[in-house]
Design an enzyme around this catalytic site. Structure first.
Site, PDB file in Angstrom:
ATOM      1  N   ILE A 242       0.811  -1.208   0.000  1.00  0.00           N
ATOM      2  CA  ILE A 242       0.000   0.000   0.000  1.00  0.00           C
ATOM      3  C   ILE A 242       0.849   1.264   0.000  1.00  0.00           C
ATOM      4  O   ILE A 242       0.324   2.358  -0.066  1.00  0.00           O
ATOM      5  CB  ILE A 242      -1.006   0.028   1.176  1.00  0.00           C
ATOM      6  CG1 ILE A 242      -0.292  -0.188   2.502  1.00  0.00           C
ATOM      7  CG2 ILE A 242      -2.088  -1.001   0.990  1.00  0.00           C
ATOM      8  CD1 ILE A 242      -1.198  -0.017   3.704  1.00  0.00           C
TER       9      ILE A 242
ATOM     10  N   SER B 234      11.944   5.177   0.050  1.00  0.00           N
ATOM     11  CA  SER B 234      13.359   4.889  -0.057  1.00  0.00           C
ATOM     12  C   SER B 234      13.844   3.870   0.967  1.00  0.00           C
ATOM     13  O   SER B 234      14.702   3.073   0.693  1.00  0.00           O
ATOM     14  CB  SER B 234      14.145   6.186   0.082  1.00  0.00           C
ATOM     15  OG  SER B 234      13.771   6.820   1.283  1.00  0.00           O
ATOM     16  N   SER B 235      13.261   3.879   2.164  1.00  0.00           N
ATOM     17  CA  SER B 235      13.820   2.979   3.177  1.00  0.00           C
ATOM     18  C   SER B 235      12.971   1.749   3.404  1.00  0.00           C
ATOM     19  O   SER B 235      13.272   0.925   4.242  1.00  0.00           O
ATOM     20  CB  SER B 235      14.010   3.729   4.492  1.00  0.00           C
ATOM     21  OG  SER B 235      12.765   4.070   5.028  1.00  0.00           O
TER      22      SER B 235
ATOM     23  N   VAL C  96       5.330  -0.474   2.771  1.00  0.00           N
ATOM     24  CA  VAL C  96       4.249  -0.703   3.726  1.00  0.00           C
ATOM     25  C   VAL C  96       3.218  -1.617   3.081  1.00  0.00           C
ATOM     26  O   VAL C  96       2.804  -1.401   1.946  1.00  0.00           O
ATOM     27  CB  VAL C  96       3.574   0.615   4.142  1.00  0.00           C
ATOM     28  CG1 VAL C  96       2.541   0.345   5.218  1.00  0.00           C
ATOM     29  CG2 VAL C  96       4.600   1.591   4.658  1.00  0.00           C
TER      30      VAL C  96
ATOM     31  N   LYS D  47       5.207  -2.383   8.206  1.00  0.00           N
ATOM     32  CA  LYS D  47       6.226  -1.534   7.598  1.00  0.00           C
ATOM     33  C   LYS D  47       7.520  -2.324   7.558  1.00  0.00           C
ATOM     34  O   LYS D  47       8.022  -2.770   8.581  1.00  0.00           O
ATOM     35  CB  LYS D  47       6.391  -0.259   8.420  1.00  0.00           C
ATOM     36  CG  LYS D  47       7.391   0.679   7.774  1.00  0.00           C
ATOM     37  CD  LYS D  47       7.645   1.883   8.631  1.00  0.00           C
ATOM     38  CE  LYS D  47       6.495   2.841   8.580  1.00  0.00           C
ATOM     39  NZ  LYS D  47       6.821   4.087   9.302  1.00  0.00           N
TER      40      LYS D  47
ATOM     41  N   ASP E 239       7.733  15.448  14.398  1.00  0.00           N
ATOM     42  CA  ASP E 239       7.358  15.458  12.992  1.00  0.00           C
ATOM     43  C   ASP E 239       5.841  15.351  12.873  1.00  0.00           C
ATOM     44  O   ASP E 239       5.324  14.567  12.099  1.00  0.00           O
ATOM     45  CB  ASP E 239       8.046  14.293  12.279  1.00  0.00           C
ATOM     46  CG  ASP E 239       8.021  14.464  10.769  1.00  0.00           C
ATOM     47  OD1 ASP E 239       7.796  15.604  10.303  1.00  0.00           O
ATOM     48  OD2 ASP E 239       8.192  13.457  10.065  1.00  0.00           O
TER      49      ASP E 239
END
Ligand SMILES: *[C@@H]1O[C@H](CO)[C@@H](O)[C@H](O)[C@H]1NC(C)=O
Ligand SMILES: *[C@@H]1O[C@H](CO)[C@@H](O)[C@H](O)[C@H]1NC(C)=O
Ligand SMILES: *[C@@H]1O[C@H](CO)[C@@H](O)[C@H](O)[C@H]1NC(C)=O
Ligand SMILES: *[C@@H]1O[C@H](CO)[C@@H](O)[C@H](O)[C@H]1NC(C)=O
Ligand SMILES: *[C@@H]1O[C@H](CO)[C@@H](O)[C@H](O)[C@H]1NC(C)=O
Ligand SMILES: *[C@@H]1O[C@H](CO)[C@@H](O)[C@H](O)[C@H]1NC(C)=O
Ligand SMILES: *[C@@H]1O[C@H](CO)[C@@H](O)[C@H](O)[C@H]1NC(C)=O
Ligand SMILES: *[C@@H]1O[C@H](CO)[C@@H](O)[C@H](O)[C@H]1NC(C)=O
Ligand SMILES: *[C@@H]1O[C@H](CO)[C@@H](O)[C@H](O)[C@H]1NC(C)=O
Ligand SMILES: *[C@@H]1O[C@H](CO)[C@@H](O)[C@H](O)[C@H]1NC(C)=O
Ligand SMILES: *[C@@H]1O[C@H](CO)[C@@H](O)[C@H](O)[C@H]1NC(C)=O
Ligand SMILES: *[C@@H]1O[C@H](CO)[C@@H](O)[C@H](O)[C@H]1NC(C)=O
Length: 806
Positions: A625, A629-630, A633, A648, A759
């Site tokens: 979904i 870059s890392s 999910v 994740k 964040d």
């Protein structure tokens, strides 16, 4: 003479009085109708009660949604699942004959409506699945006629069960699941002598279970799971009608009361995840129609009771992670109702009674990590889906008759003494997800037509004596994630097709392979995948294989290297010592890494309905979904309930710094302990050396930014399957803002170690099915070091594990 008229007068006066008093006390139908209309107006006329329209012939008893009358008087209002929002006004109690209020599963909110304690005739009071906050208050004891009280799933302020409860002597049904109850269960529940159903599960109750609770003679259902209750289970059991008891996931100790064995109606027993010790009462199951028996994750010793299936309806036995021993009760071979036997991690031994393998309904048989021995029978029951028998002492061949178990999805027979070939017929198992036979004495070749294993995600055949080449077909297994063929006698080249697989784990080391490593694997991610194959070559030196460049070129490089080394040696011996030290450390790390890499480690933060295999097997493109870059999910459905989790997956590029690893672990532990209704719950972390999977609750309504900045309306599929449109209206926006603020406030003020998110933005505020805000993505979340300087925060910032993929 004068007496007769006087009596006559008195009698008529009596009738007159009783008539007038009757008229003043009870409301006319019109008066009741106007109370209901006022209620409708109070809720701004929701569509679900459009049928409430004024009518001169007083039809509220006949045609109005949710209204029930007795003898023309309103006695019940039942408006469950009706999307009604707002508060419950006190004037409802003006309907003085009201016996039942059932407003479950709506969106009433605000302080708990204590004014309803004035509806003194109430017998049924049902408000579960709403959004009430505040507290109940001791005055609840005023509702002395109450028989049914259901308040589960509200947002009550954490509080204890009020003492007033003890006055509700007629209460038969009390349920307050997930209602923020804290403190102890008050002794006064023992006064509720008519109690039949008590559900206080999923709260934060502690202390002991009141001694008298199991002496309430009418008690049939008792649910206290997911609390932190301690002490022993009450010994004295007079609740002889008990049907279901679930005390799982607490801290109960002592032994299981003998009295459980005498209960004639007992169907469901779940005591898992406690600290129970001693033996299981021998008579359990012998006297009742037991269906579910779960005592997993305790410290129980002794044997399984011989007559667990005495009622012939037993469906599930779970006793994993205990110290139980002896043989599996022979009587279970006649238990045709059995669907699941899970006994892993105990000390059971002996042979499996042969009839057990052919039980008609058996789907799951998990007995890993025990001392069982013997051979597998020629045929296993065709209903079997999961067969986990690893780390026992089974021997003999893998029977080709296994192919009759058409639905078999998991076969883990690792760590036994199986020998002979992998039977060709095994390739008929089209639904196989996992085949693990690591650490046996299998020989022969890998069947070449394994292309039929089209769902396979895990193929582990390491540490056997398998010969021949790796079949090309391995490269055509589209979902394969894990491939371990290490420690065999495989020869030939690695088929280039394997390079197309999206493997999370690959181990072909310690074989006799030769040729070139497929270019997809020619990078440091796979630096442990090909070791100890003398014929293999690779371009990347980190793979520690020979170079694929021609020999002469090779030797030229080698000689110049030698010259350099000599120069280095000549100039400084000290440097050599440094190199030496580095090599020792590296070697040590690498050995550790090789040890860790094989194992998927699951760190759970609550009881899970799934295991690592459920997750790993579903990390497919279909379930993707989001990606970045890392990592990626995925949405993964778990169990038959159709519930989903978000997974994740974070890739670890190259060697992971040990400090970072430690930091990741400790921060994950902290996030795992956060339990707040406005913070996305981290359910577990599944990790090995290559990748880490963080498993969260799945939020059906995406993130706030998709509602604010994406399309203004979304088509949402409701649970019933119909599709409807929802707009993010102002009450919802307010609700989301308050929720997010509550979540942040919790992180800042109520965690044992304050946490700052750093964040917070709309894409990090996810929305659950009820549009409650859930703060997510602790990409930059930082624990405040309460005593240290603020500077320490920036040191931790940006640690790899938390960077959002995207
Ligand atoms: C009430 O009156 C309306 C017309 O005024 C009629 O259609 C309806 O059937 C009546 N309802 C009852 C229950 O008598
Ligand atoms: C309804 O009326 C009948 C007859 O008048 C009476 O017997 C009965 O008890 C009443 N029911 C209730 C609940 O008041
Ligand atoms: C409340 O109403 C719902 C929906 O009509 C129903 O399923 C439930 O059984 C009712 N609860 C009680 C306690 O009557
Ligand atoms: C609540 O009601 C909605 C319909 O409004 C329904 O889809 C949902 O399944 C209900 N939930 C519960 C827990 O009953
Ligand atoms: C609940 O609301 C949704 C849309 O807001 C609507 O589609 C659905 O029919 C409502 N359910 C009931 C039982 O009124
Ligand atoms: C309960 O919710 C209302 C809004 O619905 C809010 O105003 C009130 O402060 C809340 N009370 C508590 C104790 O959280
Ligand atoms: C309950 O009723 C009493 C007397 O009728 C009244 O004084 C009180 O205010 C009422 N309580 C609520 C919460 O409505
Ligand atoms: C228990 O249930 C029985 C039968 O339903 C009932 O007669 C009795 O009053 C209830 N209460 C107690 C305390 O036994
Ligand atoms: C459970 O209670 C014990 C004390 O009885 C306490 O030490 C422990 O921390 C509690 N566990 C949780 C998860 O609250
Ligand atoms: C159970 O735990 C309590 C503390 O919570 C302790 O006092 C008691 O001795 C324990 N009982 C057993 C049988 O271990
Ligand atoms: C098996 O149980 C023991 C003792 O309860 C525990 O230490 C060990 O971690 C368990 N192993 C697994 C795989 O759960
Ligand atoms: C299973 O049932 C059969 C037939 O009732 C009986 O003869 C046999 O003894 C039973 N086996 C066991 C192990 O109880």
């Amino acid at each position: 003479m004068s007496k007769l008229p006087s009596i006559y007068y008195q009698i008529s006066l009596f009738f007159f009085l009783s008539l007038t008093s009757h008229q003043t006390l009870s409301l006319t139908q019109n008066e009741e109708q106007s109370i209901l209309l006022k209620l409708k107006q109070h809720w701004y006329s929701p569509p679900s009660i459009q049928s409430w329209t004024p009518s001169s012939n007083a039809s509220q008893c006949d045609t109005w949604t949710g209204i029930t009358c007795t003898n023309g008087t309103v006695t019940a209002i039942s408006l469950s699942n009706n999307n009604i929002t707002g508060k419950i006004p006190p004037f409802i109690c003006n309907l003085e004959k009201l016996v039942e209020i059932n407003f479950s599963n709506n969106s009433f909110s605000g302080e708990f409506p204590r004014s309803l304690y004035n509806c003194s005739n109430l017998e049924i009071f049902v408000l579960h699945h709403n959004e009430f906050n505040g507290t109940l208050g001791a005055e609840i004891g005023h509702l002395t006629n109450l028989e049914v009280l259901r308040l589960d799933y509200n947002d009550f302020v954490p509080g204890t069960l009020p003492l007033g409860f003890g006055k509700l002597k007629k209460l038969r049904y009390l349920s307050m699941t997930s209602s923020n109850l804290i403190g102890e269960i008050p002794e006064s529940v023992v006064d509720l002598s008519n109690l039949e159903h008590l559900d206080l599960s999923k709260n934060d109750l502690r202390g002991e279970i009141p001694q008298g609770l199991l002496s309430l003679t009418n008690l049939t259902n008792l649910y206290l799971y997911n609390n932190n209750l301690s002490g022993e289970i009450p010994r004295l059991i007079r609740a002889l009608n008990l049907v279901e008891i679930d005390l799982s996931t607490n801290s109960l100790n002592g032994s299981i009361p003998e009295g459980f064995g005498d209960l004639k109606y007992l169907k469901y027993v779940s005591l898992n995840a406690n600290k129970l010790s001693g033996e299981i009462p021998e008579s359990i199951g012998g006297n009742s129609k037991l269906q579910v028996f779960d005592v997993s994750k305790n410290g129980l010793i002794g044997k399984l009771p011989e007559n667990l299936c005495g009622g012939n309806v037993l469906v599930r036995i779970a006793a994993y992670i205990n110290n139980l021993g002896g043989e599996i009760p022979r009587s279970l071979v006649n238990c045709t109702s059995l669907m699941s036997i899970v006994l892993y991690n105990n000390s059971f031994s002996g042979e499996i009674p042969s009839g057990l393998w052919s039980l008609n309904n058996l789907r799951s048989f998990g007995i890993s990590k025990n001392g069982f021995s013997g051979e597998l029978p020629d045929r296993l029951t065709s209903s079997l889906r999961r067969l986990r028998i690893s780390n026992n002492s089974f021997s003999g061949k893998i029977p080709s008759g296994m192919s009759f178990s058409k639905d078999l999805a998991i076969f883990d027979g690792s760590g036994n003494y199986f020998s002979g070939k992998i039977p060709l017929d095994l390739t008929k198992l089209e639904n196989l997800l996992t085949l693990a036979l690591t650490g046996n004495s299998l020989s022969g070749e890998i069947p070449s037509n394994i292309i039929s294993w089209k769902s396979l995600t895990t193929l582990n055949l390491g540490s056997n004596m398998i010969t021949g080449e790796i079949p090309r077909a391995v490269g055509f297994l589209p979902d394969l994630l894990e491939l371990d063929l290490s420690g065999n006698r495989l020869s030939g080249e690695i088929p280039s097709e394997i390079g197309h697989l999206k493997l999370a784990y690959l181990n072909l080391s310690s074989n006799q392979l030769n040729g070139k490593v497929p270019h997809e694997f020619d990078n440091p991610t796979f630096d442990s995948s090909f070791l100890n194959n003398y014929g293999l070559c690779a371009g990347n030196p980190l793979l520690k294989l020979g170079s694929c460049i021609s020999k002469t070129h090779n030797s030229r490089i080698l000689s110049s290297l030698l010259i350099m080394v000599i120069i280095v040696l000549a100039t400084t011996i000290f440097l050599v010592a440094v190199f030496f030290a580095i090599f020792v450390i590296r070697g040590h790390r690498k050995r550790k890494r090789e040890r860790d890499i094989c194992v998927w480690k699951l760190t759970a933060f609550q009881t899970l309905e799934f295991d690592e295999l459920n997750i790993l097997s579903n990390l497919t493109e279909n379930n993707l979904i989001g990606s970045g870059s890392s990592g990626k999910v995925y949405r993964v459905s778990i169990g038959r309930s159709g519930k989903s989790v978000a997974v994740k997956k974070i890739w670890n590029k190259g060697e992971l710094d040990q400090e970072l690893e430690k930091e990741f672990e400790s921060e994950i532990q902290i996030l795992g302990t956060i339990k707040h209704s406005n913070i996305v719950k981290l359910l577990c972390c599944i990790s090995n050396e290559i990748s880490k999977l963080l498993v969260y609750e799945y939020m059906v309504n995406y993130s706030l930014d998709r509602w604010l900045h994406g399309k203004a309306r979304w088509s949402l599929a409701s649970s019933s399957g119909s599709v409807y449109h929802v707009v993010l209206d102002w009450p919802r926006r307010l609700q989301i803002a308050i929720g997010a603020a509550q979540g942040l406030s919790y992180l800042h003020h109520d965690c044992s170690q304050p946490i700052i998110h750093r964040d917070v933005k709309s894409s990090n505020i996810l929305l659950d099915s009820e549009f409650n805000a859930r703060i997510a993505d602790f990409g930059l979340a930082k624990k405040l070091v309460t005593l240290g300087e603020p500077d320490t925060i920036s040191i931790i910032a940006g640690s790899f594990g938390y960077i959002a993929p995207g």
